[in-house]
Design an enzyme around this catalytic site. Sequence first.
Site, PDB file in Angstrom:
ATOM      1  CG  ASP A   1     -33.180 -94.941-106.158  1.00  0.00           C
ATOM      2  OD1 ASP A   1     -32.557 -94.739-105.758  1.00  0.00           O
ATOM      3  OD2 ASP A   1     -34.072 -95.351-107.015  1.00  0.00           O
TER       4      ASP A   1
ATOM      5  CD  GLU B   1     -11.773 -96.882-116.209  1.00  0.00           C
ATOM      6  OE1 GLU B   1     -12.290 -97.366-117.238  1.00  0.00           O
ATOM      7  OE2 GLU B   1     -10.629 -97.215-116.114  1.00  0.00           O
TER       8      GLU B   1
ATOM      9  CB  CYS C   1      -8.293 -98.013-123.651  1.00  0.00           C
ATOM     10  SG  CYS C   1      -8.417 -99.630-123.241  1.00  0.00           S
TER      11      CYS C   1
ATOM     12  CG  HIS D   1      -9.821 -99.656-118.829  1.00  0.00           C
ATOM     13  ND1 HIS D   1     -10.468 -99.040-119.455  1.00  0.00           N
ATOM     14  CD2 HIS D   1      -8.802-100.964-119.655  1.00  0.00           C
ATOM     15  CE1 HIS D   1     -10.351 -99.513-120.368  1.00  0.00           C
ATOM     16  NE2 HIS D   1      -9.986-100.065-120.452  1.00  0.00           N
TER      17      HIS D   1
END
Length: 510
Positions: A226, A170, A80, A168
């Site tokens: 986490d 992605e 892009c 894009h």
Amino acid sequence: MQNNNVLILDFGSQYTQLIARRVRELNIYCEIHPYHKIPKDLEKFKAVILSGSPFSVRAEDAPHPDLSSIRSHKPLLAVCYGAQYLAHFNGGIVEQSETREYGRAKLSEIKENNNLFEGIVPGSQVWMSHGDTIKKLPENGVLLASTHDVEFAAFRIDGEPTYGIQFHPEVYHSTDGKQLLENFLVKIAGVSQTWTPAAFVETTVQELKSKLKNDKVVLGLSGGVDSSVAAILLHKAIGKNLYCIFVNNGLLRKDEFENVLHQYKDLGLNVKGVDASARFMNALKGLSDPEAKRKAIGNAFIEVFDDEAHKISDVTWLAQGTIYPDVIESVSVNGPSVTIKSHHNVGGLPDFMKLKIVEPLRMLFKDEVRRVGSEMGITQDILGRHPFPGPGLAIRILGDITPEKVRILQEVDAVFINNLKKWDLYDQVWQAGAILLPVDSVGVMGDERTYEKAVVLRAVESTDGMTADWVNLPYEFLQETSNQIINRVKGVNRVVYDISSKPPATIEWE
């Protein structure tokens, strides 16, 4: 893994993290760096991707990095803004589109003998998101693909491994986007697909052993994904030299302190449970403002954690469960992905305690943390846990905090969460919880009029918490759960369900 890394230069696109996610899904390691901070050790990267941007290349303040160390030296894919940058500053022409090119489009033409589009056919859907468009290709530019409205949807530079695309790949709506990224990275750039959970565990454990040696490390466990995965990684590396502290602030879910300690015991961790609930409740006395409550809890946690850490002699390191989105947000460039929050994993603690920091998960996304945890044998009970706010139930009790309000909300929350599990709905929900409202509601129980509390049930679906939508839970489920709460939890006579999305509403109420 060395020399099979991918560098993503961030120009401020809202989609930059998505590029990294897609690359990681191909079992390829990548790092995001701001466009104006190109790493000096470029030899460790085998390919480079330029992100999109909210800027126009024609604007005076447009990002304008020096790519001389990359062009011709590394395979380069410009997405892009990146593609328009290559055109605008290299003999091409970029102009404002007559109509904003945003949304779905289909590739109408794909040139033959085209490595970038191997396995992709005309009609493939792509996602456009730009106000400018390329009207003339850069010097030595060769057209690769077009859509009905965008002639130069993709191109390459003759004589060098440089490619530009105006869509894009992605985003989910580009149906063959992952294939295009794989074509570029694997077939054109020759990057090996060696980034796997097993490889990460092996490499990270060795790095931690080398870094920490015989030093002692203290880690504050939360019961969440986490900190649990970070703990197991560290335990594999340094064993008994890891000291874990799990603090009960009195604002956890019902029986959570005991249940989580039991889970950690089964994992072989050296965990000390500290029940400081009275200390936290005292710190919260009389506070109603959400920020004041957060600050009081944060300060109390620091004091408790510091007291406990000082009981361990010669501690050198503080471990934190920091993950990659936290790191990216703290160094992001101007644009929609600009710093969303200042990163402070355990607010103020490192400066306060003068310890060195170790963050074994700092390069992982949330889904990768779960895969690494699974690789190490951590149970789904821990890996599949819903996110839970650091201040706990304090920000789900609107107004001041009292032991009785905590009891009521713990009981309500337990009914809600247990029923989600019983109905096989828990794993379909990203986060769920109950909120206690600061109002008394009129009701009737038996022949008597009551004035008791109203509670809100909240369940959302999301991928990262940045946006969220309410979950359309079955009426029968809501009916059963509401009945159980009102019948079993003394002090509640009304249950409502929150059907607001984020934005504009937040997931938590405070």
